[in-house]
Scaffold this motif. Structure first.
Motif, PDB file in Angstrom:
ATOM      1  N   ALA A  50      -6.696  22.678   4.595  1.00 37.43           N
ATOM      2  CA  ALA A  50      -6.903  22.211   3.221  1.00 37.43           C
ATOM      3  C   ALA A  50      -7.033  20.691   3.246  1.00 37.43           C
ATOM      4  N   VAL A  51      -8.024  20.194   2.536  1.00 37.61           N
ATOM      5  CA  VAL A  51      -8.215  18.756   2.391  1.00 37.61           C
ATOM      6  C   VAL A  51      -8.070  18.432   0.907  1.00 37.61           C
ATOM      7  N   ASN A  52      -7.112  17.586   0.605  1.00 39.62           N
ATOM      8  CA  ASN A  52      -6.809  17.237  -0.779  1.00 39.62           C
ATOM      9  C   ASN A  52      -6.592  18.477  -1.635  1.00 39.62           C
ATOM     10  N   ARG A  53      -5.831  19.403  -1.071  1.00 41.48           N
ATOM     11  CA  ARG A  53      -5.376  20.611  -1.776  1.00 41.48           C
ATOM     12  C   ARG A  53      -6.489  21.602  -2.087  1.00 41.48           C
ATOM     13  N   GLU A  54      -7.587  21.507  -1.326  1.00 40.91           N
ATOM     14  CA  GLU A  54      -8.679  22.478  -1.471  1.00 40.91           C
ATOM     15  C   GLU A  54      -8.984  23.030  -0.083  1.00 40.91           C
ATOM     16  N   TYR A  55      -9.249  24.346  -0.014  1.00 41.36           N
ATOM     17  CA  TYR A  55      -9.670  24.918   1.266  1.00 41.36           C
ATOM     18  C   TYR A  55     -10.951  24.227   1.716  1.00 41.36           C
ATOM     19  N   ALA A  56     -11.006  23.869   3.012  1.00 39.94           N
ATOM     20  CA  ALA A  56     -12.131  23.084   3.520  1.00 39.94           C
ATOM     21  C   ALA A  56     -12.888  23.840   4.603  1.00 39.94           C
ATOM     22  N   GLY A  57     -14.212  23.684   4.614  1.00 44.26           N
ATOM     23  CA  GLY A  57     -15.047  24.274   5.659  1.00 44.26           C
ATOM     24  C   GLY A  57     -15.006  23.420   6.918  1.00 44.26           C
ATOM     25  N   ASP A  58     -15.509  24.002   8.031  1.00 40.42           N
ATOM     26  CA  ASP A  58     -15.455  23.312   9.325  1.00 40.42           C
ATOM     27  C   ASP A  58     -16.148  21.957   9.324  1.00 40.42           C
ATOM     28  N   GLY A  59     -17.190  21.821   8.522  1.00 38.33           N
ATOM     29  CA  GLY A  59     -17.970  20.588   8.557  1.00 38.33           C
ATOM     30  C   GLY A  59     -17.413  19.449   7.716  1.00 38.33           C
ATOM     31  N   GLN A  60     -16.359  19.748   6.961  1.00 37.52           N
ATOM     32  CA  GLN A  60     -15.859  18.703   6.049  1.00 37.52           C
ATOM     33  C   GLN A  60     -15.239  17.528   6.813  1.00 37.52           C
ATOM     34  N   LEU A  61     -15.595  16.325   6.399  1.00 37.67           N
ATOM     35  CA  LEU A  61     -15.065  15.115   7.032  1.00 37.67           C
ATOM     36  C   LEU A  61     -13.641  14.866   6.548  1.00 37.67           C
ATOM     37  N   ILE A  62     -12.830  14.293   7.431  1.00 32.20           N
ATOM     38  CA  ILE A  62     -11.456  13.946   7.058  1.00 32.20           C
ATOM     39  C   ILE A  62     -11.170  12.506   7.469  1.00 32.20           C
TER      40      ILE A  62
END
Lengths: 77, 133
Positions: A50-62
């Motif tokens: 989860a990124v910022n409390r949302e489920y995130a896909g593999d491609g999402q930047l962090i």
């Protein structure tokens, strides 16, 4: 960059928060690093980030500005 | 639609039931999930529930949003307990009020099914034989 751990992921790591290397810049790289650092995570039937409390896909930047969490299979109810 | 979402140590059916009262509603459906004393024929001593609270509340609001898009529901309460819970204790309550019962049954089932799939809450099972999963 710090990452929150919950449920069995927290038990596997032994701590509720871990620091990850700065060269990790997306979800796919984070998952690969987690599986490598904590091989027991590979036994789980799923591992979500989860990124910022949302489920995130593999491609999402962090980045270090994000709230990043490891979400093992949920079991509420 | 009015929505009540709470995650806390002790929850009650009464709180959910009182919240969903509305004069325009003729169907009130309540799902109460309690702690079972066994899992796959093994005796359970207790469960421990933990959550990622901020995200759990956010995901519960998303479920409420989906209910509002799908059905004419007037009131929805979603309560989930955390901490140590023993057999017979209440773990979750979903309460739905609508004008007619069919909508309330459908929405209530959707809410508990979706909650179990998407809301970041975890249970740890403590068995009588000493194992913890």
């Amino acid at each position: 960059m710090s990452v929150l751990l919950f449920g069995v992921a927290k038990d596997i790591a032994g701590v509720p928060v871990i620091d990850i290397p700065e060269h990790i810049t997306d979800v796919a790289a984070l998952k690969a690093w987690l599986y490598n650092s904590y091989p027991a995570l590979q036994q789980l039937k799923s591992l979500m980030i989860a990124v910022n409390r949302e489920y995130a896909g593999d491609g999402q930047l962090i980045s270090s500005d994000d709230e990043i969490a490891v979400i093992p299979p949920v079991s509420g109810g | 639609m009015d929505v009540l979402i709470k995650i806390k140590e002790i929850i009650t059916v009464q709180e959910a039931l009182e919240f969903i009262q509305a004069p325009e509603c003729g169907g009130e459906v309540i799902f109460a999930g309690t702690v079972r004393n066994h899992t796959k024929q093994r005796s359970v001593l207790k469960l421990f529930y933990e959550c990622y609270e901020a995200m759990a509340v956010s995901e519960m609001h998303k479920i409420a949003q989906q209910v509002q898009e799908k059905w004419p529901v007037q009131k929805l309460a979603m309560l989930h307990a955390i901490g140590d819970k023993y057999p017979g204790d209440l773990a979750v309550v979903i309460a739905v009020a609508s004008a007619h019962r069919g909508v309330a049954f459908d929405a209530c089932e959707f809410v508990i099914d979706t909650l179990k799939e998407t809301v970041p809450i975890w249970k740890k099972e403590f068995f009588a034989d000493g194992e913890i999963i």
